[in-house]
Design an enzyme around this catalytic site. Structure first.
Site, PDB file in Angstrom:
ATOM      1  N   LYS A  37     -14.512   8.388   6.505  1.00  0.00           N
ATOM      2  CA  LYS A  37     -14.507   7.117   5.843  1.00  0.00           C
ATOM      3  C   LYS A  37     -14.952   6.255   6.684  1.00  0.00           C
ATOM      4  O   LYS A  37     -15.805   5.491   5.634  1.00  0.00           O
ATOM      5  CB  LYS A  37     -13.018   6.855   5.339  1.00  0.00           C
ATOM      6  CG  LYS A  37     -12.186   7.964   4.242  1.00  0.00           C
ATOM      7  CD  LYS A  37     -11.355   7.721   3.934  1.00  0.00           C
ATOM      8  CE  LYS A  37     -10.486   7.512   4.876  1.00  0.00           C
ATOM      9  NZ  LYS A  37     -10.069   8.315   5.348  1.00  0.00           N
ATOM     10  N   ARG A  50      -3.573   2.903  -0.758  1.00  0.00           N
ATOM     11  CA  ARG A  50      -3.528   4.939  -0.228  1.00  0.00           C
ATOM     12  C   ARG A  50      -2.725   5.123  -0.571  1.00  0.00           C
ATOM     13  O   ARG A  50      -1.626   6.560  -0.633  1.00  0.00           O
ATOM     14  CB  ARG A  50      -3.354   4.746   1.443  1.00  0.00           C
ATOM     15  CG  ARG A  50      -3.665   5.146   2.553  1.00  0.00           C
ATOM     16  CD  ARG A  50      -2.965   4.723   3.391  1.00  0.00           C
ATOM     17  NE  ARG A  50      -3.319   5.721   5.149  1.00  0.00           N
ATOM     18  CZ  ARG A  50      -5.330   4.703   5.345  1.00  0.00           C
ATOM     19  NH1 ARG A  50      -5.501   3.657   5.231  1.00  0.00           N
ATOM     20  NH2 ARG A  50      -5.127   6.264   6.857  1.00  0.00           N
ATOM     21  N   ARG A  99     -11.889  12.392  18.304  1.00  0.00           N
ATOM     22  CA  ARG A  99     -12.169  10.210  17.682  1.00  0.00           C
ATOM     23  C   ARG A  99     -11.612   9.711  19.141  1.00  0.00           C
ATOM     24  O   ARG A  99     -10.959   9.511  19.863  1.00  0.00           O
ATOM     25  CB  ARG A  99     -11.892  10.233  16.339  1.00  0.00           C
ATOM     26  CG  ARG A  99     -12.071   8.558  16.469  1.00  0.00           C
ATOM     27  CD  ARG A  99     -11.390   7.647  14.805  1.00  0.00           C
ATOM     28  NE  ARG A  99     -10.561   8.567  15.177  1.00  0.00           N
ATOM     29  CZ  ARG A  99      -9.865   7.869  13.309  1.00  0.00           C
ATOM     30  NH1 ARG A  99     -10.365   7.549  12.678  1.00  0.00           N
ATOM     31  NH2 ARG A  99      -9.169   8.205  12.750  1.00  0.00           N
ATOM     32  N   ARG A 129      -7.132   6.044  19.800  1.00  0.00           N
ATOM     33  CA  ARG A 129      -5.932   5.354  19.283  1.00  0.00           C
ATOM     34  C   ARG A 129      -4.776   6.769  19.630  1.00  0.00           C
ATOM     35  O   ARG A 129      -4.744   7.093  19.454  1.00  0.00           O
ATOM     36  CB  ARG A 129      -5.945   5.581  17.762  1.00  0.00           C
ATOM     37  CG  ARG A 129      -7.494   3.819  17.053  1.00  0.00           C
ATOM     38  CD  ARG A 129      -8.244   4.339  16.156  1.00  0.00           C
ATOM     39  NE  ARG A 129      -6.841   4.751  15.086  1.00  0.00           N
ATOM     40  CZ  ARG A 129      -7.335   5.214  13.842  1.00  0.00           C
ATOM     41  NH1 ARG A 129      -8.818   5.170  13.256  1.00  0.00           N
ATOM     42  NH2 ARG A 129      -6.307   5.498  12.624  1.00  0.00           N
ATOM     43  N   ARG A 172       0.817  12.277   9.894  1.00  0.00           N
ATOM     44  CA  ARG A 172      -0.635  10.960   9.617  1.00  0.00           C
ATOM     45  C   ARG A 172      -0.927  11.921   7.972  1.00  0.00           C
ATOM     46  O   ARG A 172      -0.956  11.620   6.831  1.00  0.00           O
ATOM     47  CB  ARG A 172      -1.219  10.972   9.910  1.00  0.00           C
ATOM     48  CG  ARG A 172      -1.202   9.605  10.148  1.00  0.00           C
ATOM     49  CD  ARG A 172      -2.567   9.326  11.964  1.00  0.00           C
ATOM     50  NE  ARG A 172      -3.212   8.601  11.358  1.00  0.00           N
ATOM     51  CZ  ARG A 172      -4.659   8.946  11.976  1.00  0.00           C
ATOM     52  NH1 ARG A 172      -4.245   9.744  13.298  1.00  0.00           N
ATOM     53  NH2 ARG A 172      -5.865   8.685  11.276  1.00  0.00           N
TER      54      ARG A 172
END
Ligand code: ADP
Ligand code: ADP
Ligand code: ZN
Length: 212
Positions: free
Chosen positions: A13, A88, A127, A160, A171
């Site tokens: 996204k 969300r 990531r 992160r 998540r």
């Protein structure tokens, strides 16, 4: 153009929002980036969001919705925006509808970027993010330089905490339970556009552009 980008964590996204923002000349609004910036500055907002983010839970709606309302009321959003990471859950989608109504506008499309769980987990765990400018890298698909410094701004590139495997599982659970119903919500509204997020980033962008 007023867009929201939907899809599981790590699907791309943010990557697409940055490109669409340049292409369409409207701001990219990422609630996750806003929380991380607030945390880096140690503001009350950032500190209150930290425990939720670190454990992969949603920050409470009273905090998040007010933040988005203030941001959308900023004059730079008058020609449009790309919302990334909001709404969300269905309550946030309803709140967004009210905020936009009070501004006399409405969404043009909700773009759902879809990909299977294996691809999503690979993208999240690989990531890496720049502390300075928020640029996103990936250990396999877009590796950062070996010195760990961002080529765009010289900032430190880090992982992160919530991108480590144990939090990722939480998540994905939160996504299934709370965020997936938002996809159905926009289908019901009649503005849902679905693209295959498993392709490379340029192809995903082309698919989005052709749909909006
Ligand atoms: P992702 O890259 O998984 O899409 P984000 O950067 O959007 O992640 O979000 C990271 C974390 O920030 C979330 O796990 C959550 O704790 C918090 N967060 C971001 N956006 C929202 C939102 N709209 N509502 C509640 N919490 C949010
Ligand atoms: P999200 O905002 O949905 O959490 P990101 O845009 O941060 O996702 O992307 C997650 C990771 O996957 C990043 O490391 C990014 O560089 C990488 N990525 C994004 N889109 C693609 C793609 N189409 N193919 C391969 N890797 C991608
Ligand atoms: Zn940088």
């Amino acid at each position: 153009m007023r867009l929201v980008l939907l899809g599981p964590p790590g699907v791309g996204k943010g990557t697409q929002a940055v490109r669409l923002s340049k292409r369409l000349g409207v701001p990219h609004i990422s609630t996750g980036d806003m929380f991380r910036e607030a945390l880096a500055k140690k503001t009350a907002l950032g500190l209150s969001a930290k425990e939720y983010m670190d454990s992969g839970k949603l920050v409470p709606n009273e905090t998040t919705i007010g933040l988005v309302r203030d941001r959308l009321e900023n004059p730079d959003c008058s020609r449009g925006f790309i919302l990334d990471g909001f709404p969300r859950d269905v309550a946030q989608a309803e709140a967004l509808k009210k905020i936009l109504k009070s501004l006399g506008v409405s969404l043009d499309a909700a773009v759902y970027i879809d990909a299977g769980p294996d691809i999503v987990v690979k993208r999240i765990t690989g990531r890496r993010v720049c502390e300075g400018c928020g640029a996103t890298y990936h250990m396999t698909f877009n590796p950062p330089p070996e010195d760990g410094k961002c080529p765009k701004c010289g900032g430190r590139i880090y992982q992160r905490v919530d991108d480590r495997e144990d939090t990722v599982r939480e998540r994905l659970k939160v996504y299934k339970a709370l965020t997936e119903p938002v996809v159905d919500y926009y289908e019901g509204v009649g503005i849902l556009r679905t693209v295959n997020g498993e392709e490379d980033a340029n192809e995903v962008l082309a698919a989005i552009i052709s749909m909006i």
